[in-house]
Design a protein around this motif. Structure first.
Motif, PDB file in Angstrom:
ATOM      1  N   MET A 157       0.624  -1.596  -0.556  1.00  0.00           N
ATOM      2  CA  MET A 157      -0.213   0.305  -0.201  1.00  0.00           C
ATOM      3  C   MET A 157       0.653   1.287   0.027  1.00  0.00           C
ATOM      4  O   MET A 157       0.764   2.834  -0.533  1.00  0.00           O
ATOM      5  N   GLY A 158       1.903   1.388   0.553  1.00  0.00           N
ATOM      6  CA  GLY A 158       2.851   2.320   0.754  1.00  0.00           C
ATOM      7  C   GLY A 158       3.578   2.531  -0.236  1.00  0.00           C
ATOM      8  O   GLY A 158       3.824   3.967  -0.734  1.00  0.00           O
ATOM      9  N   SER A 159       3.203   1.474  -1.003  1.00  0.00           N
ATOM     10  CA  SER A 159       4.817   1.100  -2.546  1.00  0.00           C
ATOM     11  C   SER A 159       3.542   2.075  -3.450  1.00  0.00           C
ATOM     12  O   SER A 159       4.193   1.482  -4.702  1.00  0.00           O
ATOM     13  N   GLY A 160       2.216   2.374  -4.097  1.00  0.00           N
ATOM     14  CA  GLY A 160       1.241   2.377  -4.251  1.00  0.00           C
ATOM     15  C   GLY A 160       0.741   1.564  -5.082  1.00  0.00           C
ATOM     16  O   GLY A 160       0.411   1.805  -5.921  1.00  0.00           O
ATOM     17  N   ALA A 161       0.222   0.517  -5.163  1.00  0.00           N
ATOM     18  CA  ALA A 161      -0.178  -0.744  -5.185  1.00  0.00           C
ATOM     19  C   ALA A 161      -1.491  -0.238  -5.512  1.00  0.00           C
ATOM     20  O   ALA A 161      -2.551   0.740  -4.495  1.00  0.00           O
ATOM     21  N   ASN A 162      -2.552  -1.098  -6.453  1.00  0.00           N
ATOM     22  CA  ASN A 162      -3.957  -0.679  -6.772  1.00  0.00           C
ATOM     23  C   ASN A 162      -4.419  -1.336  -6.403  1.00  0.00           C
ATOM     24  O   ASN A 162      -4.837  -2.523  -6.231  1.00  0.00           O
ATOM     25  N   LEU A 163      -5.549  -0.961  -4.696  1.00  0.00           N
ATOM     26  CA  LEU A 163      -6.226  -1.663  -3.855  1.00  0.00           C
ATOM     27  C   LEU A 163      -7.262  -1.981  -3.798  1.00  0.00           C
ATOM     28  O   LEU A 163      -8.198  -2.552  -3.810  1.00  0.00           O
ATOM     29  N   ASN A 164      -8.146  -1.594  -5.445  1.00  0.00           N
ATOM     30  CA  ASN A 164      -9.120  -1.695  -6.584  1.00  0.00           C
ATOM     31  C   ASN A 164      -8.498  -2.006  -7.619  1.00  0.00           C
ATOM     32  O   ASN A 164      -9.805  -3.053  -8.114  1.00  0.00           O
ATOM     33  N   ALA A 165      -7.414  -2.811  -7.868  1.00  0.00           N
ATOM     34  CA  ALA A 165      -7.387  -3.745  -9.109  1.00  0.00           C
ATOM     35  C   ALA A 165      -8.204  -4.785  -9.275  1.00  0.00           C
ATOM     36  O   ALA A 165      -8.710  -5.597  -7.932  1.00  0.00           O
ATOM     37  N   LYS A 166      -8.997  -5.515 -10.570  1.00  0.00           N
ATOM     38  CA  LYS A 166      -9.450  -6.967 -10.217  1.00  0.00           C
ATOM     39  C   LYS A 166      -9.294  -8.032 -10.596  1.00  0.00           C
ATOM     40  O   LYS A 166      -8.777  -8.075 -12.124  1.00  0.00           O
ATOM     41  N   ASP A 167      -9.483  -9.131 -10.930  1.00  0.00           N
ATOM     42  CA  ASP A 167      -8.486 -10.482 -11.029  1.00  0.00           C
ATOM     43  C   ASP A 167      -9.577 -10.576 -12.540  1.00  0.00           C
ATOM     44  O   ASP A 167     -10.252 -10.386 -12.826  1.00  0.00           O
ATOM     45  N   ASN A 168      -9.190 -12.137 -13.159  1.00  0.00           N
ATOM     46  CA  ASN A 168      -9.904 -12.470 -14.289  1.00  0.00           C
ATOM     47  C   ASN A 168     -11.308 -13.104 -13.709  1.00  0.00           C
ATOM     48  O   ASN A 168     -12.387 -12.971 -14.460  1.00  0.00           O
ATOM     49  N   ASN A 169     -11.848 -12.681 -12.476  1.00  0.00           N
ATOM     50  CA  ASN A 169     -12.879 -12.828 -11.478  1.00  0.00           C
ATOM     51  C   ASN A 169     -13.725 -11.981 -11.648  1.00  0.00           C
ATOM     52  O   ASN A 169     -14.806 -12.285 -10.702  1.00  0.00           O
ATOM     53  N   GLY A 170     -13.130 -11.035 -11.919  1.00  0.00           N
ATOM     54  CA  GLY A 170     -14.235  -9.954 -11.026  1.00  0.00           C
ATOM     55  C   GLY A 170     -13.638  -9.237  -9.828  1.00  0.00           C
ATOM     56  O   GLY A 170     -14.047  -8.637  -9.330  1.00  0.00           O
ATOM     57  N   ASN A 171     -13.125 -10.157  -8.934  1.00  0.00           N
ATOM     58  CA  ASN A 171     -12.851 -10.118  -7.694  1.00  0.00           C
ATOM     59  C   ASN A 171     -11.392  -8.425  -7.707  1.00  0.00           C
ATOM     60  O   ASN A 171     -10.636  -8.548  -7.923  1.00  0.00           O
TER      61      ASN A 171
END
Length: 266
Positions: A157-171
């Motif tokens: 999180m501190g390094s800028g990860a996308n917290l709302n990214a979705k996987d192939n199932n939309g999760n």
């Protein structure tokens, strides 16, 4: 370094180092930050080589069974490399770092995230950090790297990860986290992690491909209650997106792609 210069795969070597460092952790002899950074850098190099090789191959059609097999093996290697990198992020979170070392680690993790690493199932490193089913390979790694992991998630999180990214199932990562059934001793960590996600802008109203939001797949009423306790009032943009979806107002192909993705997520 020599093997990489000769274009020899070093995936197994990086796993071996992960095992050595995890054994050191078990022996209560923490590795030095620079030791981890050196191997992490070679991991970045290996991941870049693998993804470049994947992009050179055919994207949708295969002229032979061997070509298909090679592509599948390469995909598996990319997945394995991402898993190994997340083990090192986990190890970074165990060190007592100076301010200078924290900056170096954050910069290195940022470089990894900028490569947009995704497993074949579409999971990002942050998905893996909060999922209880994240594959853990290696004799000593299995005993040390446990997921979900708050320290690993915090570093990402501190390094800028996308917290709302979705996987192939939309999760989203929150979908995966809510499916966990933590023990009583882990409930505080779970509550802290959920609170951090929401505080940093994670959308708890994003729907997966089954139309479910994270609270819909909560492993228990207790887990569901924790999420409810951390919820914030929905943003105006989220309310607007819901109105568009619920009233079937046309938007695809009309609005910019990033807006289209945001609306469809609701």
């Amino acid at each position: 370094e020599i093997r990489q210069k000769d274009n020899v795969r070093v995936i197994d070597d990086i796993e071996n180092f992960a095992n050595v460092f995890c054994d050191m952790v078990q022996q209560k002899t923490l590795p030095k930050c620079q030791q981890l950074l050196d191997i992490f850098f070679h991991g970045l190099t290996e991941f870049t080589k693998l993804t470049e090789k994947m992009s050179e191959g055919p994207s949708t059609t295969f002229s032979s069974k061997k070509e298909l097999k090679d592509s599948n093996e390469l995909s598996d290697e990319i997945d394995g490399m991402i898993y190994r990198m997340i083990y090192f992020v986990n190890l970074f979170g165990r060190l007592n770092l100076s301010e200078a070392e924290e900056l170096l680690v954050e910069q290195m993790v940022q470089k990894f995230l900028r490569l947009n690493p995704r497993t074949s199932s579409g999971m990002t490193p942050f998905h893996l950090a909060v999922w209880y089913k994240t594959p853990v390979e290696g004799k000593y790694v299995k005993d040390v790297c446990k997921f979900p992991c708050f320290e690993t998630a915090a570093l990402l999180m501190g390094s800028g990860a996308n917290l709302n990214a979705k996987d192939n199932n939309g999760n989203t990562p929150l979908h995966l986290l809510m499916s966990w059934s933590p023990s009583k001793s882990k409930l505080k960590d779970f509550e802290h992690l959920v609170g951090s996600l929401i505080q940093r802008g994670c959308h708890e109203d994003f729907r997966n491909k089954e139309g479910k939001i994270p609270v819909d797949i909560a492993s228990s009423d207790e887990i569901r209650t924790i999420l409810y306790s951390k919820r914030k009032l929905p943003l105006l943009q989220c309310l607007a997106a819901r109105v568009v979806v619920q009233n079937k107002i046309p938007y695809k192909g009309i609005v910019p792609k990033f807006v289209e993705d945001f609306v469809s997520g609701h």
